[in-house]
Design an enzyme around this catalytic site. Structure first.
Site, PDB file in Angstrom:
ATOM      1  N   ARG A  21       0.859  -1.150  -0.001  1.00 27.79           N
ATOM      2  CA  ARG A  21      -0.025   0.078   0.027  1.00 27.79           C
ATOM      3  C   ARG A  21       0.672   1.425  -0.075  1.00 27.79           C
ATOM      4  O   ARG A  21       0.769   2.262  -0.765  1.00 27.79           O
ATOM      5  CB  ARG A  21      -0.887   0.085   1.284  1.00 27.79           C
ATOM      6  N   ASN A  39      -6.320  -2.163   1.943  1.00 22.19           N
ATOM      7  CA  ASN A  39      -6.527  -3.666   2.132  1.00 22.19           C
ATOM      8  C   ASN A  39      -7.671  -4.145   2.204  1.00 22.19           C
ATOM      9  O   ASN A  39      -8.683  -3.596   3.105  1.00 22.19           O
ATOM     10  CB  ASN A  39      -5.936  -4.247   3.444  1.00 22.19           C
TER      11      ASN A  39
END
Length: 781
Positions: A21, A39
């Protein structure tokens, strides 16, 4: 706004817990895109808006990511609808979302501490100076602390440690390498060491002092407790062996750095790359056995170092590995010597993960406990590999590798479990074209080990979202794994022959769905004819096989007792070998061997063989290796599985000799290796005082020639020209090398396991490969 597009991107693979990320955030921000990354369950989702060319650049970057631990397996790009992607607000990291699994989920393995964190560890000006739990988005614990997905701190064992302001600032800073690093910690807010009533640096110094004084300590590592002592002290190593009830099996040795490893063993480029990889496995290396040469001393400017002989008895190889955590680095800096770092358990038991459990199990072994307050969620032992040329071959797939998935060449029509074998146990969970091999459990002999297997299975099933609808298991009804499979609530149970699973594991790892010749050499496995197999040549594909060759059968006097007593196995071969036409060694030829045995035991064993009392017969390559080791005096009794074969390989060393006499015969439609001429020649060599090493080398050459001849006959009869080598005997580097050379001389394609162990630890993967192919074939009908 013209020319702008909006896309929803779903990314599957090892993309949680690896800095993915933050990587997407940095890339998208640099490209000036709007949107977010999050996520979601076990994968990552990206919503992005911007110029078409720039969005395509982001997608390309996602397919080939920069984070060193990330593995992107599948990317789905679709249109983003409505106003889900705010325009002109930049790119953000959104909170994770948990929802029912709608795609493959992957649990990231642990990774050794990275160089950037090590620099901080030993920098007096850094706030994490000498902090044992330093880590970042590129390193540290993952599988051992994840309690649930999606991967966020609140779903790990680190949720017990609220971030201090300094760590919270790093966690929220996109430019920091600890941006969304879930195990993030520092001395102000993270876990702390304890030793008795001491904490922190005092605890560490007490542990260092205990080892320096010759003691044995228990250290809480990443995936469980480890027993640690001075590897250069004969007294300390001997005492550890006595307390751990491990009289002979070599210990793994952790060294401070690569320079130290080079003073203890010969290390090439491939060995170096494996040692320093993020997994930091134990690597079996050719030991130097003497002090380093003077030239090496000048180059490294370090003193010579030598391991105590008790570290690796009976083998020329040393199992070395580099420190995996900051705590290990601190211990090695404090002691400045190689350390035994071995599993924190008693022989046959699972490694301890809980502090109370460790004190109960290891209280009589350890002189002290260096522990901490970060709980270990999942039990993971150290991985073990060895290197052959430019290839690394996995012997134990655990910390650093498991439970990352492997591909299946035939996708599973149903979600599957592979129950594994009895020894070196693993299980496998499979869905679609992915198979997750669980961590090494060990030998399913004790109630504690069996319970550890059940707990590990339940945990990985929950994390991956795989709920098995079918289970594949071994034919042997006495295996605890088979009994477990019979109690699993599933729609289908599929029995898979042991040696078919061995060679299917090799084929599946190499994405081979076509027919092949499988050579499976191991100790024992239940055959489909009610006998015990172990030296088998099969013509197979993933869905089926037919047996075309084998080793001759010999009795195992006393069953399991013969496995523990190579001399007893030798007597079984001398007095009960299957009659195939070649004369067995005569009593006078065997006298140099039998005269050194206890007369009463010899008489008892011979009577058992003659009467067929408790003497199951097996066509086993592994048991023949045991028998030859017994004949050559390389060990009358063994304390661990494979010990006699290790001694035989070590005795052969690098000697090159011709083969001993051997014979193939045709029996019941199979080509059968009759070792009677080989055994007679060995006994003659012993009587003539031929060097044991020379005879051991000649036996290896013989088995390699026999294997090549068996395969040659199969191919001449129309078998495929691809050969898969599986089974624990192919952990023997010399045997594997010689067999590969002779088969390639026949212009055959030769495959063996790399990521999947060729020993019984690979059985569960082979089972699901076979079951997937069988179910797919049924579906096609």
């Amino acid at each position: 706004m013209s020319g702008r597009i909006a896309r929803r991107i779903r990314v599957f693979g090892r993309v949680q817990g690896v800095g993915f990320r933050p990587y997407v955030h940095r890339t998208a921000t640099a490209l000036g895109l709007d949107g977010w990354v999050s996520n979601v369950d076990g994968h990552v989702e990206v919503s992005v808006c911007g110029p078409a060319e720039t969005v395509r650049a982001l997608v390309a970057g996602i397919r080939a990511p920069v984070p060193p631990l990330a593995v992107v397996r599948h990317v789905v790009v679709g249109d983003e609808h409505g106003d889900r992607t705010p325009v002109g607000r930049g790119f953000t990291v959104r909170p994770s979302r948990a929802r029912p699994c709608d795609g493959p989920r992957e649990v990231p393995p642990d990774a050794a501490v990275c160089d950037a964190c090590l620099r901080e560890l030993f920098d007096p000006a850094d706030r994490r100076y000498r902090y044992p739990f330093v880590n970042c988005a590129d390193c540290g614990p993952r599988a051992t602390l994840i309690e649930d997905l999606p991967y966020d701190r609140v779903r790990t064992t680190m949720r017990r440690f609220p971030l201090c302001p300094a760590c919270a600032a790093e966690y929220a800073d996109p430019a920091d390498r600890r941006f969304h690093a879930e195990p993030l910690a520092c001395p102000a807010c993270g876990p702390h060491l304890t030793w008795s009533d001491l904490t922190g640096e005092k605890a560490l110094r007490a542990a260092v002092a205990a080892v320096a004084a010759g003691g044995v300590i228990a250290v809480k590592g990443l995936g469980g407790f480890q027993l640690v002592c001075d590897a250069t002290s004969a007294e300390a190593v001997s005492e550890l062996r006595r307390r751990k009830h491990r009289p002979d099996k070599p210990f793994a040795v952790m060294v401070r750095d690569l320079a130290t490893a080079r003073r203890l063993a010969y290390i090439g480029r491939t060995e170096r790359d494996v040692l320093t990889s993020p997994a930091h496995p134990v690597v079996l290396l050719r030991a130097r056995g003497v002090h380093e040469p003077a030239g090496d001393r000048r180059r490294t400017r370090a003193r010579a170092v030598r391991l105590a002989p008790q570290v690796q008895p009976g083998t020329r190889r040393a199992g070395l590995f580099l420190p995996t955590t900051a705590l290990h680095h601190l211990l090695l800096r404090g002691l400045d010597r190689p350390l035994i770092v071995t599993s924190g358990n008693l022989a046959g038991e699972p490694i301890a993960v809980d502090d109370d459990e460790a004190r109960r199990a290891l209280g009589a072994v350890a002189d002290g406990f260096l522990t901490h307050d970060r709980p270990i969620h999942a039990r993971y032992d150290d991985s073990v590999v060895h290197v052959l040329g430019r290839r690394s071959l996995t012997l134990r797939r655990a910390r650093g590798y498991a439970p990352a998935p492997l591909a299946l060449p035939v996708p599973a029509p149903l979600s599957l479990a592979g129950a594994g074998a009895q020894l070196k146990h693993t299980f496998t969970l499979a869905e679609h074209d992915r198979a997750h091999i669980g961590t090494h459990t060990g030998d399913l002999a004790s109630a504690a080990t069996h319970e550890a297997f059940r707990a590990s299975f339940a945990d990985l099933s929950r994390l991956t979202g795989i709920r098995p609808r079918a289970v594949a298991h071994d034919l042997h009804p006495g295996y605890l794994s088979t009994q477990w499979a019979r109690g699993l609530p599933v729609e289908r149970r599929i029995a898979v022959q042991h040696h078919h699973a061995h060679v299917a594991a090799v084929a599946a790892e190499h994405a081979l769905a076509e027919p092949f010749v499988g050579v499976a050499y191991d100790g024992l496995g239940a055959g489909d004819d009610g006998t015990l197999w172990g030296g088998e040549v099969l013509v197979a594909d993933l869905a089926g096989y037919r047996r075309v060759g084998r080793f001759a059968r010999a009795p195992l006097p006393g069953g399991e007792a013969a496995v523990r007593r190579p001399t007893r196995m030798a007597l079984g071969y001398l007095h009960g070998l299957e009659a195939l036409g070649a004369p067995r060694p005569a009593a006078w030829q065997a006298r140099p061997f039998t005269d050194r045995l206890d007369a009463r035991e010899t008489e008892t064993v011979c009577r058992m063989v003659e009467r067929g009392v408790n003497c199951p017969r097996a066509s086993s390559a592994g048991r023949l290796f045991d028998a030859v080791a017994g004949l050559l005096g390389l060990g009358d009794t063994v304390s661990y599985e494979g010990q006699a074969a290790v001694a035989l390989e070590s005795a052969a060393g690098g000697l090159r000799t011709g083969a001993l006499p051997w014979r193939l015969t045709r029996t019941d439609g199979l080509w059968v290796y009759d070792p009677a001429p080989t055994l007679t020649a060995l006994l003659e060599g012993v009587a003539d005082d031929v060097a044991v090493g020379r005879l051991a080398a000649a036996f290896h050459s013989t088995v390699a020639e026999v294997t090549a001849a068996l395969v040659e006959r199969a191919v001449a009869a129309g078998a495929p020209r691809t050969v898969c080598l599986g089974g624990g005997c192919f952990q023997n580097r010399r045997l594997l090398t010689d067999v590969e050379r002779l088969l390639r001389a026949q212009d055959l394609r030769v495959l063996t396991g790399h990521a999947v162990p060729v020993n019984d630890a690979g059985i569960s993967y082979g089972q699901v490969a076979v079951a997937s192919a069988l179910l797919a074939r049924e579906k096609e009908r």
